[in-house]
Design an enzyme around this catalytic site. Structure first.
Site, PDB file in Angstrom:
ATOM      1  N   HIS A 127      -3.581 -32.391 -21.584  1.00 10.94           N
ATOM      2  CA  HIS A 127      -3.450 -31.507 -20.423  1.00 10.94           C
ATOM      3  C   HIS A 127      -2.011 -31.439 -19.905  1.00 10.94           C
ATOM      4  O   HIS A 127      -1.664 -30.564 -19.115  1.00 10.94           O
ATOM      5  CB  HIS A 127      -4.380 -31.979 -19.305  1.00 10.94           C
ATOM      6  N   ARG A 128      -1.163 -32.352 -20.347  1.00  7.97           N
ATOM      7  CA  ARG A 128       0.250 -32.258 -19.969  1.00  7.97           C
ATOM      8  C   ARG A 128       0.892 -31.037 -20.627  1.00  7.97           C
ATOM      9  O   ARG A 128       1.807 -30.424 -20.067  1.00  7.97           O
ATOM     10  CB  ARG A 128       1.014 -33.515 -20.415  1.00  7.97           C
TER      11      ARG A 128
END
Length: 447
Positions: A421-422
């Site tokens: 998700h980064r």
């Protein structure tokens, strides 16, 4: 001229290797480009060929040793060559290994009739053959004085030691390692037990028979039922990388169910014309096409920024005896379904036969892991760093589904996308997974 054999580096991330077995013994002839020893890396077990011809003068690290890359593991040279200076250059006591082969043989003959020796204390070494023979005869190599270089216990030392025990039964009781362990746990003097094994060797059952009936034997059995498996090689690296993956990445997951009816029909059409294509090949092809449309899924997070990769190297997880290996299909987005099928089959076979080379399992940008063949409905996979995502594929099975106002039977399959998700937000990750679903449900879009 004598030279070192070093622990070779197999792959960019390799830092150490485990010597599984020496295929040539000390004093034996070595031929260049023929197998010398087997090594376990962080990926798999492979056979390493000799880099030169000559005689294997010295094995510095025995089987089972974990050795950093580029560190000397053996010495090769001319027969009877003095290699003490070379060995001394790495801090070993050169004087202890200056004996020639004839001197060693003479020393062996001199001690051939030696009496039973007291157990040795401190660090000692034994050749693989000596260890194997000692185990067969139920002898602890620590009880034997070695006649080889640096006090190395060699095969003849074990044979002489075993002969003396059998010739002088009153000196020490011969017993199997398990029998000695049982005697230790039961606090029993093994010398007072009459053995029923070959040449009166004491067996574990002999020790148990001599023990009094109490709760202690039950406790002993419980302890012996446990086995400690060392964490090393591939299992160690898999554990470290998976912990690293979960610890460093912000991993999120989406799931979706796919109607595979049209993909099943496509595969049947290929089979009808004699072309072999698996369902996993179709998944790989559809995933590769979706990655060209969602390039952020084909990127990596770094301290300098997000590395966007313009090439797609698809990893395909393969389970082998030692653990998990991920061979890579390079530039898969440029290949047809037939080409993907051929290459995936070849890589899977090489993986199971331990024939993969470092270039076969390095450079991946995205991974597909399929457990459908094990009857798994669906699962969540852990990302293989430094990749940004991994697609988990479940089994293909007939299921009742609603089509309009009717319930029909369809071939369904579950997909699960784990992503960093980064690097990728939830909405584009969901769109990427949906696109794979569209391609699998309408494989004509691959054309």
């Amino acid at each position: 001229m004598a030279e070192f054999i070093i622990m070779p580096k197999q792959g960019l991330q390799m830092t150490e290797g485990t010597i599984m077995e020496w295929l040539v013994g000390e004093g034996e002839e070595v031929i260049a480009d023929t197998p010398l020893f087997e090594m376990e890396t962080d990926k798999l077990t492979i056979s390493i060929d000799a880099s030169a011809s000559g005689t294997l003068l010295k094995i510095i690290h025995d089987a089972g040793a974990v050795v950093p890359i580029t560190e000397p593991i053996a010495i090769i040279g001319e027969k009877d060559e003095d290699f003490s200076a070379l060995l001394g250059s790495i801090g070993a006591p050169a004087a202890a290994v200056a004996e020639s082969a004839e001197a060693v043989q003479s020393k062996e003959a001199a001690i051939g009739t030696a009496a039973v020796k007291a157990p040795r204390t401190g660090r000692f070494f034994a050749s693989p053959r000596a260890k194997m023979l000692a185990e067969e005869k139920g002898i602890d190599v620590a009880d034997i004085d070695g006649s080889g270089p640096e006090g190395l216990v060699i095969e003849k030392d074990v044979m002489d030691f075993a002969f003396n025990f059998e010739a002088m039964p009153g000196t020490k009781t011969a017993a199997t390692p398990l029998a000695r362990k049982v005697a230790e746990l039961e606090n029993i003097d093994i010398n007072g037990i009459q053995g029923t094994g070959v040449r009166n060797k004491v067996l574990a059952d002999d020790v148990r028979a001599s023990a009094s009936v109490s709760q202690a034997p039950v406790q002993m059995v419980q302890q012996l039922d446990e086995e400690l498996i060392p964490i090393k090689g591939m299992r160690k690296i898999v554990a470290e990388r998976m912990k690293q993956s979960l610890g460093e990445m912000a991993q999120a997951n989406h799931r979706i169910t796919v109607d595979m009816t049209n993909s099943v029909a496509l595969r049947e059409q290929y089979k009808a014309v004699g072309r072999k294509v698996s369902y996993n090949d179709i998944v790989l092809r559809c995933t590769a096409k979706a990655l060209t449309e969602f390039p952020m899924m084909n990127s990596s997070w770094t301290s300098e920024g997000i590395v966007l990769k313009k090439y797609i190297n698809m990893g395909m997880a393969v389970a082998i005896n030692q653990g998990l290996i991920v061979p890579v299909i390079k530039n898969i987005h440029l290949k047809s379904l037939d080409q993907i099928s051929k290459e995936s089959s070849e890589l899977a076979l090489k993986a199971k036969e331990n024939r993969l080379q470092p270039e076969d399992y390095s450079g991946g940008t995205f991974t597909v892991s399929n457990l459908g063949m094990f009857d798994i409905d669906g699962f969540t996979a852990i990302i293989n760093p430094p990749e940004a995502g991994i697609l988990a594929v479940g089994k293909l099975a007939k299921q009742p589904v609603v089509s309009g106002d009717e319930i029909v039977i369809r071939m369904m399959m579950q997909l699960s996308l784990t992503y960093d998700h980064r690097t990728v937000d939830g909405a584009p990750a969901a769109q990427f997974l949906k696109r794979i679903k569209e391609l699998l449900e309408n494989p004509m879009l691959l054309i």
